[in-house]
Design a protein around this motif. Structure first.
Motif, short mmCIF file in Angstrom:
data_model
loop_
_atom_site.label_atom_id
_atom_site.label_comp_id
_atom_site.label_asym_id
_atom_site.label_seq_id
_atom_site.Cartn_x
_atom_site.Cartn_y
_atom_site.Cartn_z
N LYS A 123 0.78 -1.23 -0.25
CA LYS A 123 0.10 -0.15 -0.05
C LYS A 123 1.00 1.17 -0.20
CE LYS A 123 -4.18 2.03 0.16
NZ LYS A 123 -5.41 1.67 -0.74
N LEU A 124 1.04 1.96 -1.14
CA LEU A 124 1.74 3.21 -1.17
C LEU A 124 0.97 4.25 -1.71
CD1 LEU A 124 4.55 1.55 -3.61
CD2 LEU A 124 4.49 1.97 -1.17
N PRO A 125 1.39 5.55 -1.09
CA PRO A 125 0.70 6.71 -1.53
C PRO A 125 0.45 6.84 -3.25
CG PRO A 125 2.14 7.38 0.13
CD PRO A 125 2.58 5.81 -0.54
N GLU A 126 -0.66 7.36 -3.55
CA GLU A 126 -1.02 7.72 -4.93
C GLU A 126 0.07 8.51 -5.59
OE1 GLU A 126 -4.85 8.74 -5.78
OE2 GLU A 126 -5.74 6.95 -5.18
N ASP A 127 0.51 9.36 -4.99
CA ASP A 127 1.47 10.39 -5.59
C ASP A 127 2.88 10.22 -5.15
OD1 ASP A 127 1.36 11.11 -2.83
OD2 ASP A 127 1.38 13.31 -3.05
N VAL A 128 3.31 8.89 -4.97
CA VAL A 128 4.71 8.58 -4.46
C VAL A 128 5.55 8.99 -5.62
CG1 VAL A 128 4.43 6.31 -5.40
CG2 VAL A 128 5.86 6.59 -3.52
N ARG A 129 5.21 8.92 -6.69
CA ARG A 129 6.24 9.21 -7.99
C ARG A 129 6.74 10.65 -7.68
NH1 ARG A 129 4.58 7.64 -12.49
NH2 ARG A 129 3.02 5.98 -11.72
N SER A 130 5.99 11.62 -7.19
CA SER A 130 6.45 12.85 -6.85
C SER A 130 7.12 13.34 -5.55
CB SER A 130 5.18 13.70 -7.20
OG SER A 130 4.14 13.68 -6.23
N ARG A 131 7.40 12.02 -4.72
CA ARG A 131 8.12 12.35 -3.54
C ARG A 131 9.36 11.72 -3.32
NH1 ARG A 131 4.44 14.14 0.38
NH2 ARG A 131 2.25 14.31 -0.39
N LEU A 132 10.25 12.06 -2.56
CA LEU A 132 11.34 11.22 -2.04
C LEU A 132 10.76 10.02 -1.44
CD1 LEU A 132 14.28 10.39 -1.57
CD2 LEU A 132 14.34 12.23 0.29
N ALA A 133 11.02 8.84 -1.54
CA ALA A 133 10.34 7.77 -0.91
C ALA A 133 11.74 7.21 -0.14
CB ALA A 133 10.05 6.69 -1.78
N VAL A 134 11.69 7.05 1.07
CA VAL A 134 12.66 6.41 1.92
C VAL A 134 12.12 5.20 2.65
CG1 VAL A 134 14.11 6.61 3.74
CG2 VAL A 134 13.30 8.83 2.60
N VAL A 135 12.76 4.03 2.01
CA VAL A 135 12.33 2.90 2.37
C VAL A 135 13.23 2.36 3.62
CG1 VAL A 135 12.38 0.31 1.75
CG2 VAL A 135 11.99 2.04 0.02
N VAL A 136 12.39 1.94 4.71
CA VAL A 136 12.92 1.70 6.10
C VAL A 136 12.93 0.28 6.47
CG1 VAL A 136 12.83 4.10 6.45
CG2 VAL A 136 10.76 2.64 7.36
N ASP A 137 13.88 -0.29 7.10
CA ASP A 137 13.85 -1.57 7.39
C ASP A 137 14.96 -1.56 8.70
OD1 ASP A 137 12.78 -4.13 8.33
OD2 ASP A 137 13.94 -5.00 6.50
N PRO A 138 14.75 -2.09 9.91
CA PRO A 138 15.78 -1.88 10.79
C PRO A 138 17.20 -2.54 10.54
CG PRO A 138 14.11 -2.48 11.91
CD PRO A 138 13.67 -2.72 10.38
N MET A 139 17.22 -3.90 9.52
CA MET A 139 18.34 -4.86 9.32
C MET A 139 18.46 -5.07 7.80
SD MET A 139 18.87 -5.39 12.53
CE MET A 139 20.11 -6.75 12.85
N LEU A 140 19.59 -4.58 7.31
CA LEU A 140 19.83 -4.95 5.74
C LEU A 140 20.77 -6.22 5.92
CD1 LEU A 140 19.68 -4.40 2.83
CD2 LEU A 140 21.94 -3.02 3.14
N ALA A 141 20.14 -7.41 5.65
CA ALA A 141 21.02 -8.43 6.12
C ALA A 141 21.38 -9.34 4.78
CB ALA A 141 20.03 -9.64 6.99
N THR A 142 20.42 -10.15 4.41
CA THR A 142 20.62 -10.74 2.95
C THR A 142 20.70 -9.55 1.80
OG1 THR A 142 18.62 -11.42 2.43
CG2 THR A 142 19.89 -13.00 3.63
N GLY A 143 19.72 -8.73 2.12
CA GLY A 143 19.48 -7.61 0.99
C GLY A 143 18.25 -7.90 0.14
N HIS A 144 17.84 -9.31 -0.07
CA HIS A 144 16.91 -9.64 -0.71
C HIS A 144 15.55 -8.90 -0.67
CE1 HIS A 144 19.57 -12.35 -2.57
NE2 HIS A 144 19.63 -13.26 -1.36
N SER A 145 15.21 -8.62 0.59
CA SER A 145 13.86 -8.10 0.98
C SER A 145 13.83 -6.57 0.67
CB SER A 145 13.52 -8.14 2.43
OG SER A 145 12.97 -9.65 2.71
#
Length: 215
Positions: A123-145
């Protein structure tokens, strides 16, 4: 190995307060409530670095004493995209700093056999294309997710994307560099490696379980 060798756009947030709070976060004896509070505080501090290059414009305002031209954020603001469920643990701190930001969610879980990400919610905002999107997750482990989440945000039309996490492993950074070399990655530390169960070592354990007291 230098950070530039791990990812071309990697920033390690080395602020003393961030590093101090990260040490407290790592400790085995840190309680669920304290872990949650520390994660929120660290993510707020990280948000300063993540938003450092937001564009500004000038607006004419009236102070109590006289008019002036003063800087203000230009255009659409941010969109934070949390990778469920643990991403919400650092989402809240960033929203403390930027309460007007839009929020999106991506539900991914790691297949226990293949370790590949499986999507179950988006579920993403409809105007995500016009915003800076910061994807957040505590851990970058394998990197696949993380790589899969960034790809889904790209498919939604976003052109400005960053990724923020508390800890990263070299293996995860390598995957992100291969899949999305142009996407800036912000982290508080790059740890030694992944173990046989894809946990970051020395790490801090399972971030989701420690945030929500589920183990």
């Amino acid at each position: 190995m230098t950070t530039a060798n791990l990812h071309p756009r990697l920033t390690v947030v080395g602020h003393p307060l961030v590093q101090h709070k990260l040490t407290l976060l790592r400790q085995r004896e840190t309680s669920t409530g304290e872990f949650r509070r520390l994660a929120r505080e660290i993510s707020l501090l990280m948000a300063y670095e993540v938003t450092r290059d937001l564009p500004l414009e000038t607006r004419r305002i009236e102070t109590p004493l006289e008019p002036m031209d003063s800087p203000i954020l230009s255009g659409k603001k941010l969109c934070f995209v949390s990778i469920l469920r643990a991403g919400d643990g650092i989402l809240e701190g960033m929203l403390d700093l930027v309460p007007s930001a839009r929020v999106g969610h991506i539900g991914l879980y790691r297949d226990p056999t293949t370790l590949a990400p499986v999507e179950y919610y988006l579920k993403l905002p409809e105007d995500v294309r016009s915003r800076l999107a910061v994807v957040v997750d505590p851990m970058l482990a394998t990197g696949h997710s993380a790589a899969a989440a960034v790809e889904r945000v790209k498919q939604a039309g976003a052109e400005q994307i960053s990724f923020a996490c508390l800890l990263a492993a070299p293996e995860g950074l390598s995957i992100m560099a291969e899949a999305h070399p142009e996407v800036p990655v912000f982290t508080c530390a790059v740890d030694r490696c992944l173990d046989d169960h894809a946990y970051i070592r020395p790490g801090l354990g399972d971030a989701g379980d420690r945030l929500y007291g589920t183990k």
